[in-house]
Design an enzyme around this catalytic site. Structure first.
Site, PDB file in Angstrom:
ATOM      1  N   LYS A 101       0.752  -1.180  -0.188  1.00  0.00           N
ATOM      2  CA  LYS A 101       0.031  -0.055  -0.126  1.00  0.00           C
ATOM      3  C   LYS A 101       0.833   1.079   0.015  1.00  0.00           C
ATOM      4  O   LYS A 101       1.818   1.113   0.472  1.00  0.00           O
ATOM      5  CB  LYS A 101      -0.891  -0.025   1.085  1.00  0.00           C
ATOM      6  CG  LYS A 101      -0.590  -0.564   2.471  1.00  0.00           C
ATOM      7  CD  LYS A 101       0.620  -0.382   3.017  1.00  0.00           C
ATOM      8  CE  LYS A 101       0.917   1.191   3.385  1.00  0.00           C
ATOM      9  NZ  LYS A 101       2.249   1.642   3.732  1.00  0.00           N
ATOM     10  N   ARG A 173       9.351   7.439   0.327  1.00  0.00           N
ATOM     11  CA  ARG A 173       7.829   7.995   0.814  1.00  0.00           C
ATOM     12  C   ARG A 173       7.723   9.616   0.786  1.00  0.00           C
ATOM     13  O   ARG A 173       6.758   9.971   1.080  1.00  0.00           O
ATOM     14  CB  ARG A 173       7.516   7.357   2.101  1.00  0.00           C
ATOM     15  CG  ARG A 173       7.095   5.844   2.128  1.00  0.00           C
ATOM     16  CD  ARG A 173       6.873   5.102   3.163  1.00  0.00           C
ATOM     17  NE  ARG A 173       8.356   4.960   3.851  1.00  0.00           N
ATOM     18  CZ  ARG A 173       8.501   4.118   4.754  1.00  0.00           C
ATOM     19  NH1 ARG A 173       7.340   3.619   5.452  1.00  0.00           N
ATOM     20  NH2 ARG A 173       9.910   3.831   5.267  1.00  0.00           N
TER      21      ARG A 173
END
Lengths: 359, 359
Positions: A101, A173
């Protein structure tokens, strides 16, 4: 036994793949068959460092894993911006897909992923591990209990961890070309999934981002939150951040009960997890104490949650190999989660205006 | 010993006065001297039911209590709409005032209360009992610790309880002419105070009400929430409700630590209270557990928190009787709390627009 062992290939040497490699080894119905990395050297080192079976194959490309006829399923922990390309490639080679995810950068991308998997008849599941912890099923029992919990009124979730300067500078990220959703896609994904879980996957009607997001210089979200509203008045809030101390809370409040869990994503300990449940609580006569006090619920698990996930996924793959259809529940949950992320992002972009959730 | 006993009069027979009467009896430096009610019969019954000292006087009016020269201080648990009138009357008679919350219907009213008390040189303190629990001081130590907690980033508070149909029909807290602030003034008061406590009483810059308040037919708030934002980026949210199960949470998150408490207003048990503190937590190597896990902190108290409050208040009154000035800290905290309530209300009235906090 051998016939029900699902043979996994792993695409890339992401840090999280170490945890999944162990999970595949622990799951009774799965085995690691191959690993591919853009660097063969890196793949070899990763396999050696992570106790891969001696017979596992190591490749210098992702394509080689997909071309390997001995691979039934792939685990894809690649940066989000690569998901569409590599899930579609895997599906075309009839590989089942366990996908990290956030599943995609947005719902239209995810719909392409789902279409490819459906067309190929392969199972798609995202890597939200906590969904598979037996504690989660116990929490569902509590939330569904009309006597102990009543009607759900609100849910509040938090997931934060304070990242290092190195993370802020270099982690995928926080890179707009790799994981453009930043903290919203990473820790926010879990907050949103937990809200949907508590709401039994009913979508909210309106999402309003909090007017306090923090961005890095490249415009990637480092911290944000939102409030969600359902047609019948149920509400939820979440807060996700790379800038605050490690916290992972679900607080769900019904008309007759309250659920608290403080380690919903990664339990404090691997084999035992707790949640606190309060039911039909009031005060004693002089309002100097609660009657009854909340109770702690302990749930043991021999297999850690990520191995439970691999086991569940592999079991679905085994069923498909003997004629069943792929289980649509999992991509449906992924899509709902992604849809809320998209709506939060839209609300931020519209200056924190309420935005309607359009399924 | 006798010379330091502060002699209390109580105005009215509110349910909460039963708890305070016991607290006055328990506090080592306070005693109950008088009770006044509009009904002498009711006052007599209340005094008998609540073990008042035999020598305590019982009156058929509030004025009689204020006229009693043996009364040093009054506890005022009257409906909020009566606070201005009765606090000013008490101050004019040189009675020190322990005042139930919310202290007023709005800041201008409270400023009249403060002016009257300052002019008369009497102590004013609101009845926020949990402020006086020794646990609260221990939580402050944790929140102030730059190594264990770091810099505060966000605070989330919740106080709800699911009221009965009788409460919804008859309680003063849902009556526009008595406690017009409804759940915001009652349970919301505690949420706001807890946020201010965690923020070390620094006022936020902007308050935005959540777009989901619930009102009764008379327009009184039964459930609402808000988000608060500080100039330096700190944020807070709260949710208060008469319509959800009993819940009272503070979640404070810093850069290095997290505080959780689930019974901040009324501890689960009277003589022992807990909070959970997590410091410098991260994950183990494979992210399958926390290092370290949070720790539980237990704080014992012989005197319940409401008796601690009476003791602290009485001690301030005793100091004034020997020449000290009234302690301004307490009315200052009351005013800040009231100011935030007013700003939340303004934001609701402006359609959930962000509203600047104007000290």
């Amino acid at each position: 036994m051998a016939s029900t062992q699902i043979r996994f290939g792993i695409l890339g040497c992401a840090d999280i793949a170490r945890k999944l490699a162990r999970a595949i080894a622990l799951a009774p119905n799965a085995t690691i068959t191959a690993l591919g990395s853009r660097s063969l050297e890196k793949a070899k080192k990763f396999a050696a460092d992570n106790n891969f079976p001696a017979e596992a194959k190591v490749y210098g490309s992702y394509d080689a894993v997909l071309d390997d006829a001995d691979v039934d399923a792939v685990y894809i922990p690649l940066p989000t911006s690569l998901h569409v390309r590599w899930v579609i490639a895997a599906a075309e080679k009839k590989k089942h897909v366990l996908l990290e995810k956030p599943v995609a950068l947005n719902v239209p991308e995810f719909d392409r992923i789902v279409a490819a998997c459906e067309s190929a008849g392969v199972q798609l599941m995202d890597g939200t591990m906590w969904m598979h912890h037996p504690r989660t099923a116990k929490m569902r029992e509590f939330l569904s209990d009309s006597e102990r919990f009543g009607q759900l009124k609100s849910v509040h979730t938090i997931f934060s961890f304070a990242v290092s300067p190195d993370f802020l500078a270099n982690d995928i990220r926080v890179k707009p070309d790799l994981d453009a959703l930043g903290a919203l896609g990473d820790v926010g994904w879990y907050c949103v999934r937990a809200i949907l879980f508590a709401m039994d996957y009913e979508l909210p009607k309106i999402v309003t981002a909090s007017c306090d997001p923090v961005f890095n210089e490249a415009g990637v979200i480092l911290s944000c939150g939102a409030s969600l509203k359902w047609e019948d008045g149920k509400v939820a809030t979440f807060q996700c951040s790379f800038l605050s101390h490690l916290t992972m809370d679900i607080t769900a409040i019904g008309t007759k009960g309250t659920l608290h869990v403080h380690d919903f994503v990664v339990p404090f300990q691997e084999h035992v997890a707790l949640f606190s449940a309060s039911s039909n609580a009031g005060f004693n006569d002089l309002v100097t104490g609660w009657v009854p006090s909340p109770s702690e619920h302990t749930v043991m698990t021999i297999l850690p949650q990520e191995a439970q996930m691999v086991k569940e996924f592999s079991s679905l793959v085994a069923s498909i190999q003997t004629g069943s259809k792929p289980e649509k529940k999992w991509p449906t949950l992924s899509r709902k989660t992604q849809l809320i992320l998209d709506t939060v992002k839209a609300s931020i972009e519209k200056g924190f205006e309420p935005v309607e959730v359009l399924p």
